[in-house]
Scaffold this motif. Structure first.
Motif, PDB file in Angstrom:
ATOM      1  N   MET A 117      14.784  16.847  -3.539  1.00  9.42           N
ATOM      2  CA  MET A 117      13.776  17.401  -4.447  1.00  9.42           C
ATOM      3  C   MET A 117      12.430  17.452  -3.731  1.00  9.42           C
ATOM      4  O   MET A 117      11.963  16.457  -3.193  1.00  9.42           O
ATOM      5  CB  MET A 117      13.669  16.533  -5.708  1.00  9.42           C
ATOM      6  N   LEU A 157       0.842  -1.194   0.000  1.00 10.30           N
ATOM      7  CA  LEU A 157       0.000   0.000   0.000  1.00 10.30           C
ATOM      8  C   LEU A 157       0.875   1.241   0.000  1.00 10.30           C
ATOM      9  O   LEU A 157       1.900   1.289   0.689  1.00 10.30           O
ATOM     10  CB  LEU A 157      -0.867   0.054   1.263  1.00 10.30           C
ATOM     11  N   PHE A 217      -3.201   4.936  -3.500  1.00 13.65           N
ATOM     12  CA  PHE A 217      -4.266   5.942  -3.478  1.00 13.65           C
ATOM     13  C   PHE A 217      -3.722   7.368  -3.577  1.00 13.65           C
ATOM     14  O   PHE A 217      -2.559   7.640  -3.283  1.00 13.65           O
ATOM     15  CB  PHE A 217      -5.133   5.786  -2.218  1.00 13.65           C
TER      16      PHE A 217
HETATM   17  P1  TYM Z   1       4.246  12.813  -0.771  1.00 12.87           P
HETATM   18  O1  TYM Z   1       2.988  13.061  -1.529  1.00 12.87           O
HETATM   19  O2  TYM Z   1       4.970  13.976  -0.217  1.00 12.87           O
HETATM   20  O3  TYM Z   1       5.261  12.024  -1.680  1.00 12.87           O
HETATM   21  C1  TYM Z   1       4.900  10.845  -2.388  1.00 12.87           C
HETATM   22  C2  TYM Z   1       6.056   9.871  -2.367  1.00 12.87           C
HETATM   23  O4  TYM Z   1       7.191  10.441  -3.021  1.00 12.87           O
HETATM   24  C3  TYM Z   1       8.345  10.281  -2.186  1.00 12.87           C
HETATM   25  N1  TYM Z   1       9.286  11.389  -2.418  1.00 12.87           N
HETATM   26  C4  TYM Z   1      10.604  11.222  -2.608  1.00 12.87           C
HETATM   27  N2  TYM Z   1      11.367  10.121  -2.652  1.00 12.87           N
HETATM   28  C5  TYM Z   1      12.702  10.281  -2.884  1.00 12.87           C
HETATM   29  N3  TYM Z   1      13.281  11.504  -3.093  1.00 12.87           N
HETATM   30  C6  TYM Z   1      12.558  12.639  -3.066  1.00 12.87           C
HETATM   31  N4  TYM Z   1      13.145  13.812  -3.291  1.00 12.87           N
HETATM   32  C7  TYM Z   1      11.144  12.534  -2.810  1.00 12.87           C
HETATM   33  N5  TYM Z   1      10.122  13.427  -2.715  1.00 12.87           N
HETATM   34  C8  TYM Z   1       8.993  12.709  -2.467  1.00 12.87           C
HETATM   35  C9  TYM Z   1       7.783  10.302  -0.759  1.00 12.87           C
HETATM   36  O5  TYM Z   1       8.670   9.704   0.150  1.00 12.87           O
HETATM   37  C10 TYM Z   1       6.495   9.519  -0.950  1.00 12.87           C
HETATM   38  O6  TYM Z   1       6.720   8.125  -0.849  1.00 12.87           O
HETATM   39  N6  TYM Z   1       2.456  11.335   3.657  1.00 12.87           N
HETATM   40  C11 TYM Z   1       2.721  10.898   2.285  1.00 12.87           C
HETATM   41  C12 TYM Z   1       1.468  10.431   1.562  1.00 12.87           C
HETATM   42  C13 TYM Z   1       0.736   9.357   2.268  1.00 12.87           C
HETATM   43  C14 TYM Z   1       1.150   7.987   2.397  1.00 12.87           C
HETATM   44  C15 TYM Z   1       0.115   7.352   3.137  1.00 12.87           C
HETATM   45  C16 TYM Z   1       2.270   7.286   1.956  1.00 12.87           C
HETATM   46  C17 TYM Z   1      -0.448   9.473   2.917  1.00 12.87           C
HETATM   47  N7  TYM Z   1      -0.835   8.287   3.418  1.00 12.87           N
HETATM   48  C18 TYM Z   1       0.203   5.983   3.453  1.00 12.87           C
HETATM   49  C19 TYM Z   1       2.348   5.897   2.279  1.00 12.87           C
HETATM   50  C20 TYM Z   1       1.327   5.285   3.007  1.00 12.87           C
HETATM   51  C21 TYM Z   1       3.317  12.073   1.529  1.00 12.87           C
HETATM   52  O7  TYM Z   1       3.112  13.201   1.880  1.00 12.87           O
HETATM   53  O8  TYM Z   1       3.957  11.733   0.382  1.00 12.87           O
END
Ligand code: TYM
Length: 324
Positions: A190, A4, A37
């Motif tokens: 990033m 998930l 999702f």
């Molecule tokens: P979000 O929307 O900020 O980012 C989505 C995914 O992208 C990854 N990510 C990165 N990975 C590597 N380098 C980067 N520079 C980088 N920027 C973003 C994030 O680690 C993420 O996996 N809280 C979460 C969303 C969420 C979620 C969940 C995730 C809500 N419920 C349940 C997993 C399970 C978030 O803000 O991701």
């Protein structure tokens, strides 16, 4: 494996999202459970214009499908289409200690900057824990910045189980070392909030311009360069095969190659890598009803599982299993 993950529709997805998370979503589709999702409830903590949020949600679905998420192998849905998740959030909130949330980075960072945070941001990790626990997830593909939240999820599941008996399954973060923290154009992580992103679906002209703006050091053209500390090389590594990586590293070390040339190599690699996704996106854009059907069907499947787990949790804490 029950996979998930969620991604916030807070703007156009970038290479950090892709290499840190989306590529793993695709690699892990077709498992016993592969649920992904669009975290629209989480996005409400930052996006406060309804029209913008609506558009972002549509773009998020198009981007994920274009990048290769296959509805025959994975379940794609909007977080808000499974309202049981907010119910589980409350049930978890009653066993969540404040100090656990105090140290979570999104809230802590805002507080440190003197910005007033609302309760939504403070309790954001509890909603995320509910997202994960409500599907009995075992495996959560994310980038490094989300590991802390998966740890909180485990803490909450353990605390719930210690209070009410074995009810919730403990998940694990699935993080690939090489792409856990993708650098942006300024060499920092990033992130949309740092204004240093390289969007995945960008016009070729703009993409080239952004790539050309990646910060490099001032080593002269003729001199040998160190690949590993250069953001252009670090980004190229994400696209290239080991042989291609080695070939570019050799050119850095041999001298005589300017950073402009390395950036051009990166640009070409990106165009090749995302070429098919661009085409698929255009096809999905022309079929909005099909995309909506995929999201609805996904929500239907996800909700069936969520109901099962919430009933288990309700009974465990002494409520009726199902609301009358
Ligand atoms: P979000 O929307 O900020 O980012 C989505 C995914 O992208 C990854 N990510 C990165 N990975 C590597 N380098 C980067 N520079 C980088 N920027 C973003 C994030 O680690 C993420 O996996 N809280 C979460 C969303 C969420 C979620 C969940 C995730 C809500 N419920 C349940 C997993 C399970 C978030 O803000 O991701």
């Amino acid at each position: 494996m029950k996979v998930l993950s969620g991604i916030q529709p807070t703007g156009r997805f970038h290479w950090g999202n892709y290499f840190g998370a989306i590529r793993q979503y695709i690699a892990l589709q077709g498992q016993e459970q592969s649920f992904y999702f669009i975290a629209d409830l989480h996005a409400l903590t930052t996006v406060r214009e309804p029209a913008v949020l609506r558009q972002n949600i549509k773009d998020a679905a198009l981007d994920l499908l274009a990048l290769g998420l296959d509805p025959a192998k994975a379940t794609l849905f909007r977080q808000s289409d499974v309202p049981e998740v907010t119910e589980l959030t409350w049930l978890l909130m009653t066993i969540t200690q404040m100090h656990l949330l105090d140290k979570c980075h999104a809230f802590k960072d805002k507080k440190a900057k003197g910005i007033a945070a609302d309760a939504g941001l403070f309790t954001y990790p509890v909603l995320m824990a509910a997202d994960i626990l409500i599907y009995d997830s075992t495996t959560v593909p994310v980038g490094a910045d989300q590991i802390q939240h998966v740890e909180v999820t485990r803490d909450l599941a353990q605390r719930f189980n210690a209070t009410y008996g074995e009810t919730l399954h403990l998940p694990e973060a699935y993080v690939l070392d090489d792409s856990a923290k993708v650098p942006g154009t300024d060499r920092e992580k990033m992130s949309k909030s740092y204004n240093n992103t390289i969007p995945i679906f960008e016009t070729p002209r703009k993409l080239r311009k952004i790539i050309m703006s990646i910060q490099t050091d001032s080593t002269p053209m003729e001199a040998a360069k160190v690949p590993e500390t250069c953001a252009v090389y670090q980004l190229f590594k994400l696209f290239g095969t080991p042989a291609q990586q080695a070939a570019l590293a050799d050119r850095y070390q041999a001298g005589g190659m300017g950073y402009g040339e390395a950036k051009e190599t990166l640009y070409q690699a990106a165009m090749t890598h995302f070429g098919e996704a661009f085409e698929r996106r255009t096809r999905f854009e022309a079929a909005p009803d099909q995309v909506e059907d995929i999201l609805r069907e996904g929500a239907h499947r996800a909700r069936a599982k969520a109901r099962e787990v919430v009933e288990r949790v309700r009974s465990a804490c002494g409520l009726t299993a199902k609301p009358v």
